[in-house]
Design an enzyme around this catalytic site. Structure first.
Site, PDB file in Angstrom:
ATOM      1  N   GLY A   1      -1.087  -3.959  -0.206  1.00  0.00           N
ATOM      2  CA  GLY A   1       0.367  -4.087  -0.140  1.00  0.00           C
ATOM      3  C   GLY A   1       0.989  -3.311   1.000  1.00  0.00           C
ATOM      4  O   GLY A   1       2.217  -3.241   1.106  1.00  0.00           O
TER       5      GLY A   1
ATOM      6  N   LYS B   1     -10.823   3.294   5.011  1.00  0.00           N
ATOM      7  CA  LYS B   1     -10.197   2.774   3.784  1.00  0.00           C
ATOM      8  C   LYS B   1     -10.974   3.150   2.525  1.00  0.00           C
ATOM      9  O   LYS B   1     -10.474   2.983   1.417  1.00  0.00           O
ATOM     10  CB  LYS B   1     -10.102   1.240   3.852  1.00  0.00           C
TER      11      LYS B   1
ATOM     12  N   ASP C   1      -9.612 -10.760   2.447  1.00  0.00           N
ATOM     13  CA  ASP C   1      -8.379  -9.995   2.667  1.00  0.00           C
ATOM     14  C   ASP C   1      -8.729  -8.544   2.986  1.00  0.00           C
ATOM     15  O   ASP C   1      -9.841  -8.092   2.702  1.00  0.00           O
ATOM     16  CB  ASP C   1      -7.500 -10.070   1.403  1.00  0.00           C
ATOM     17  N   GLY C   2      -7.778  -7.824   3.530  1.00  0.00           N
ATOM     18  CA  GLY C   2      -7.944  -6.408   3.811  1.00  0.00           C
ATOM     19  C   GLY C   2      -7.539  -5.564   2.618  1.00  0.00           C
ATOM     20  O   GLY C   2      -7.196  -6.074   1.550  1.00  0.00           O
ATOM     21  N   ALA C   3      -7.573  -4.241   2.804  1.00  0.00           N
ATOM     22  CA  ALA C   3      -7.121  -3.310   1.750  1.00  0.00           C
ATOM     23  C   ALA C   3      -6.635  -2.030   2.416  1.00  0.00           C
ATOM     24  O   ALA C   3      -7.033  -1.707   3.534  1.00  0.00           O
ATOM     25  CB  ALA C   3      -8.251  -3.008   0.784  1.00  0.00           C
TER      26      ALA C   3
ATOM     27  N   GLU D   1      -1.050 -12.192  -2.188  1.00  0.00           N
ATOM     28  CA  GLU D   1      -2.477 -11.873  -2.021  1.00  0.00           C
ATOM     29  C   GLU D   1      -3.177 -11.843  -3.380  1.00  0.00           C
ATOM     30  O   GLU D   1      -4.310 -12.314  -3.514  1.00  0.00           O
ATOM     31  CB  GLU D   1      -2.630 -10.522  -1.321  1.00  0.00           C
TER      32      GLU D   1
ATOM     33  N   GLY E   1      -2.820  -8.904   7.310  1.00  0.00           N
ATOM     34  CA  GLY E   1      -3.103  -7.583   7.881  1.00  0.00           C
ATOM     35  C   GLY E   1      -3.977  -7.671   9.105  1.00  0.00           C
ATOM     36  O   GLY E   1      -4.440  -8.748   9.500  1.00  0.00           O
ATOM     37  N   SER E   2      -4.214  -6.495   9.714  1.00  0.00           N
ATOM     38  CA  SER E   2      -4.883  -6.465  11.013  1.00  0.00           C
ATOM     39  C   SER E   2      -6.394  -6.694  10.907  1.00  0.00           C
ATOM     40  O   SER E   2      -7.016  -7.101  11.888  1.00  0.00           O
ATOM     41  CB  SER E   2      -4.608  -5.135  11.712  1.00  0.00           C
TER      42      SER E   2
HETATM   43  C1  5RP Z   1      -1.007  -6.482   3.188  1.00  0.00           C
HETATM   44  C2  5RP Z   1      -2.283  -5.861   2.768  1.00  0.00           C
HETATM   45  C3  5RP Z   1      -3.294  -5.630   3.831  1.00  0.00           C
HETATM   46  O1  5RP Z   1      -4.415  -6.406   3.551  1.00  0.00           O
HETATM   47  C4  5RP Z   1      -3.628  -4.172   3.859  1.00  0.00           C
HETATM   48  O2  5RP Z   1      -2.430  -3.442   4.115  1.00  0.00           O
HETATM   49  C5  5RP Z   1      -4.653  -3.835   4.949  1.00  0.00           C
HETATM   50  O3  5RP Z   1      -4.108  -4.083   6.217  1.00  0.00           O
HETATM   51  P1  5RP Z   1      -4.893  -3.715   7.552  1.00  0.00           P
HETATM   52  O4  5RP Z   1      -6.118  -4.572   7.578  1.00  0.00           O
HETATM   53  O5  5RP Z   1      -3.921  -4.021   8.664  1.00  0.00           O
HETATM   54  O6  5RP Z   1      -5.233  -2.249   7.501  1.00  0.00           O
HETATM   55  O7  5RP Z   1      -2.524  -5.550   1.624  1.00  0.00           O
HETATM   56  O8  5RP Z   1      -0.100  -6.501   2.140  1.00  0.00           O
END
Ligand code: 5RP
Length: 234
Positions: free
Chosen positions: A104, A130, A90-92, A112, A35-36
């Site tokens: 997801g 978030k 990781d992101g969320a 993940e 993710g970003s």
């Molecule tokens: C990918 C994920 C990402 O971590 C989640 O969607 C957050 O993404 P971003 O940092 O771009 O907002 O779960 O499956």
């Protein structure tokens, strides 16, 4: 819908992603999310590898994080070679005050979850948008294409309204890195994420859902570059 483009600059995401990279030290095996937001973590780890001689191994969670890690110059390993990770970052898509998360949005939550569950410490990086008192975003559920009708019916039986995720720049459904479909399931406000997680997992044909109840720490970035850190009470 948040901006998933990893080329768009976001000071909040950068603040969180870079701060969490500071948790990593030489000798660690690191789970690299998708993710970003975590893209900033991966780029910062790559900078430290090049400029500070940081010596780490990464385990990726998607083709996206693999490509970013290779570009960043991070050496990679696999869970077969390194089944226990020191940390995963990781992101969320949404995270509540009890550090339960929905993930997801990038259809990568199966790997993940496996990577985060393999880590001694699981850190989520996010921006303020978030965070929420309760979870309520649609829950991504990866399902075997063979089992689509059964999983749709069983999920409706749990009170969810599933929608098959459509691809962009490809006709038809999203196909995950594992070759499966994604159902985005609207459950409304999720009052008991742990119980719902168990119920979805029990459906035959479900590969993995995006409810994560294993977050140890949340790094939330702000526009001014500051970062709020919350630890789980577990
Ligand atoms: C990918 C994920 C990402 O971590 C989640 O969607 C957050 O993404 P971003 O940092 O771009 O907002 O779960 O499956």
């Amino acid at each position: 819908m948040t901006d998933r483009n990893i080329s768009t600059d976001s000071p909040e995401k950068r603040a969180a992603g870079v701060a969490a990279a500071g948790l990593v030290s030489s000798g660690m095996v690191v789970g690299l999310g998708t993710g970003s937001t975590v893209a900033y973590t991966i780029k910062e780890l790559g900078r430290r590898v090049k400029e500070e001689g940081l010596d780490i191994l990464g385990v990726v969670t998607s083709y996206q994080s693999e490509m970013l890690a290779i570009d960043a110059g991070i050496r990679l390993t696999t869970l077969s070679q390194n089944p226990e990770l020191d940390i995963a970052i990781d992101g969320a898509d949404q995270i509540d005050s009890g550090l339960r998360a929905i993930k997801g949005g990038g259809a990568a939550h199966t790997r993940e979850k496996i990577v985060s569950m393999s880590a001694k410490r699981f850190v989520v990086v996010a921006d303020e948008s978030k965070t929420s008192t309760q979870l309520g975003k649609p829950v991504p559920v990866e399902v075997l294409p063979f089992a689509k009708e059964l999983t749709v019916n069983k999920i409706r039986g749990l009170g969810g309204e599933p929608e098959l995720r459509s691809a962009v720049k490809k006709d038809g459904p999203v196909i995950t890195d594992n070759g499966n479909f994604i159902l985005d399931v609207d459950f409304g406000v999720i009052r008991d994420p742990e119980a719902l997680a168990l119920q979805i997992s029990a459906i035959p044909g479900v590969v993995e859902h995006g409810i994560f109840c294993n977050v140890d720490e949340l790094y939330t970035g702000n526009k001014d570059g500051s970062v709020k850190i919350v630890s789980s009470q577990k």
